[in-house]
Design a protein around this motif. Sequence first.
Motif, PDB file in Angstrom:
ATOM      1  N   UNK A  39     -39.029 -32.302   5.984  1.00  0.00           N
ATOM      2  CA  UNK A  39     -37.604 -32.628   5.934  1.00  0.00           C
ATOM      3  C   UNK A  39     -36.754 -31.423   6.312  1.00  0.00           C
ATOM      4  N   UNK A  40     -37.100 -30.249   5.817  1.00  0.00           N
ATOM      5  CA  UNK A  40     -36.341 -29.042   6.157  1.00  0.00           C
ATOM      6  C   UNK A  40     -36.435 -28.762   7.652  1.00  0.00           C
ATOM      7  N   UNK A  41     -37.617 -28.925   8.232  1.00  0.00           N
ATOM      8  CA  UNK A  41     -37.767 -28.722   9.675  1.00  0.00           C
ATOM      9  C   UNK A  41     -36.853 -29.683  10.437  1.00  0.00           C
ATOM     10  N   UNK A  42     -36.836 -30.936  10.032  1.00  0.00           N
ATOM     11  CA  UNK A  42     -36.009 -31.918  10.746  1.00  0.00           C
ATOM     12  C   UNK A  42     -34.527 -31.607  10.610  1.00  0.00           C
ATOM     13  N   UNK A  43     -34.106 -31.165   9.437  1.00  0.00           N
ATOM     14  CA  UNK A  43     -32.698 -30.796   9.256  1.00  0.00           C
ATOM     15  C   UNK A  43     -32.339 -29.587  10.119  1.00  0.00           C
ATOM     16  N   UNK A  44     -33.191 -28.556  10.102  1.00  0.00           N
ATOM     17  CA  UNK A  44     -32.901 -27.358  10.892  1.00  0.00           C
ATOM     18  C   UNK A  44     -32.904 -27.674  12.380  1.00  0.00           C
ATOM     19  N   UNK A  45     -33.828 -28.539  12.826  1.00  0.00           N
ATOM     20  CA  UNK A  45     -33.850 -28.938  14.231  1.00  0.00           C
ATOM     21  C   UNK A  45     -32.574 -29.679  14.601  1.00  0.00           C
ATOM     22  N   UNK A  46     -32.083 -30.524  13.704  1.00  0.00           N
ATOM     23  CA  UNK A  46     -30.828 -31.247  13.969  1.00  0.00           C
ATOM     24  C   UNK A  46     -29.659 -30.277  14.100  1.00  0.00           C
ATOM     25  N   UNK A  47     -29.678 -29.208  13.319  1.00  0.00           N
ATOM     26  CA  UNK A  47     -28.624 -28.193  13.432  1.00  0.00           C
ATOM     27  C   UNK A  47     -28.648 -27.533  14.807  1.00  0.00           C
ATOM     28  N   UNK A  48     -29.857 -27.164  15.259  1.00  0.00           N
ATOM     29  CA  UNK A  48     -29.976 -26.514  16.562  1.00  0.00           C
ATOM     30  C   UNK A  48     -29.554 -27.458  17.683  1.00  0.00           C
ATOM     31  N   UNK A  49     -29.907 -28.731  17.545  1.00  0.00           N
ATOM     32  CA  UNK A  49     -29.499 -29.709  18.553  1.00  0.00           C
ATOM     33  C   UNK A  49     -27.989 -29.902  18.553  1.00  0.00           C
ATOM     34  N   UNK A  50     -27.383 -29.841  17.353  1.00  0.00           N
ATOM     35  CA  UNK A  50     -25.928 -29.948  17.274  1.00  0.00           C
ATOM     36  C   UNK A  50     -25.248 -28.764  17.960  1.00  0.00           C
ATOM     37  N   UNK A  51     -25.960 -27.652  18.051  1.00  0.00           N
ATOM     38  CA  UNK A  51     -25.435 -26.473  18.751  1.00  0.00           C
ATOM     39  C   UNK A  51     -25.681 -26.549  20.254  1.00  0.00           C
ATOM     40  N   UNK A  52     -26.284 -27.655  20.716  1.00  0.00           N
ATOM     41  CA  UNK A  52     -26.520 -27.851  22.141  1.00  0.00           C
ATOM     42  C   UNK A  52     -27.755 -27.166  22.678  1.00  0.00           C
ATOM     43  N   UNK A  53     -28.694 -26.817  21.798  1.00  0.00           N
ATOM     44  CA  UNK A  53     -29.908 -26.133  22.232  1.00  0.00           C
ATOM     45  C   UNK A  53     -31.070 -27.116  22.334  1.00  0.00           C
TER      46      UNK A  53
END
Length: 577
Positions: free
Chosen positions: A197-211
């Motif tokens: 779950x933490x990995x998925x949340x952190x990945x969503x953050x990076x995607x929200x940053x356009x990466x």
Amino acid sequence: MSGDASDGSLAMEQIDSRRLTGPNLVSPGPAAILDAACPDEHADALVAAWRERVTDLLSALGWSDVRTHVRRWPGGVSLAFSAPIDGLYAATELGEWAFESAVGHLSGEGPKGREAALERARSAFAEEANPALLALEAEARRRDVAFLWDDDEVSVGMGSGSATWSARDVPAPDQVDWAGIHDVPTVLVTGTNGKTTVVRLAAAMAEAAGRVTGSTTTEGIKIGDAWVERDDYSGPGGARTLLRDRRVEVAVLETARGGLLRRGVAFTRADGAVITNVAEDHLGEYGVHDLDALVQAKLTAGLARRPGAPLGLNADDAGLAAAHDRLAGPLSWFTMRPDTDLVASHLRAGGDVVAVVADSIKRSRSGRLVDVVPVAEVPITLGGAAAHNVANALAAVVAGSALGLPHSAIAEGLRSVRGGARDNPGRGNLYDAAGARVLVDFVHNAHGYAALGAMVAGLAPKRLLLVLGHAGDRGNEAIRELARAAWGLSPTRVLVKELRSYLRGRPEGEIPAVIVDELLRLGAAPEAIDRVADEPEAARAALAWAEPGDLVILPAHEDRAGVEAVLRDAGARPLQP
């Protein structure tokens, strides 16, 4: 190969012998390691005899700096010595001979063929030697970029800045176009529960940053919305595969305990590492027999960090909180209780803190806490009722900060993961089934069931049905502990399932029998317990029993697709928090 004292008086026996390809629990770098059962009273003698033989042979081979490493544990010892990465197979064989010879010596047997062993070792090291590999490793270190290697491939840099070659055709450093080689922001996530779950949340953050974001989990390897591989890729192999993909601009890596103990960390250039929590699980493997040893094993993920990168720790976890004064490098604490002395003093000293204050997630800036997002706006927390997911959200904020993501992207990432089967499959997925609620989750140990207590109380079900099962590689006491934790949720009914793909050598029926026996001992009525053959049968039985207002907790460990098919066929509707 194994050594065993035949008279039984010493009872020394090799359990495992393997390569450690990176920093690990026992040594600061690559090494050959052997785990051995040994009565505590004979451990000193075994260590001395083994060390004498290893040092003797390596000195005869011309190794001028022989470094041995020993870790003792109840009833056994781990024996390791450092070796270059192009000599680990040969070193492992040498370590095995030294152990066999040491046991023979202590048992009163004669010499074990030193000259023959020396000749075999000399030949094996010569055959395995790869000067080009060592030269490329040294140049990558000099240029301060990642170096990743395995039996098949070698690479420098990470993700979009990586270059990869066959391990049988390693280029000379001056043949590499270093201008395009660079690392990408990378963070590791480990712990007993909550990693995926933490990995998925952190990945969503990076995607929200356009990466363009890559992640590895027990579910597979994913880049953006596309799956590269589907299986458990939470070990070093999964990390290397992802970090060699030139599409990747940011990487978030689930890092399992097994890989850390079996091989060590895959690389040493991460921008941060996060440990969600540590609970008694998987004890008895690789010389890890108690909670303190498990804490130390999880903390080895911190060895993957580059100098100055943060280590994120759960301040509400007693084992991690107690270990803080033994840790190097900057620490980032996350907590549901920011008023503890540990967190308050860390904050006063200007340290990084992520915490829940007045129903809002906050992070430290210049010694004070500033808002990230209200807990109510983070869907997976169920408005704060799912306290374990509040903690996971805090851990993800630490991960996002380590990746250097902007404040706005961190907040958007927390808001964007809805908690359903699409965003966070198999973790906290809630369904409506004709007025009853069904929670599909990966909860699999006592710590996980205890963490569900606040959520169950917040949902206030009319009746509660639990489905229980356990893997066979845990001892009976761990299985009974799971039953006790589940019974603490006060279920009305319990379905006990068989997990055939997790039997791990046990006969069918044995693990359910232990669970049922413990539930009966705790006072469960026999008619409140049923045994089911598998997870889809558990789902069908649970739906047949459930009425409006009830809650079903349905862990899906081996056949989530089958469980989801049963729910679809029954007309169950996914609930988005």
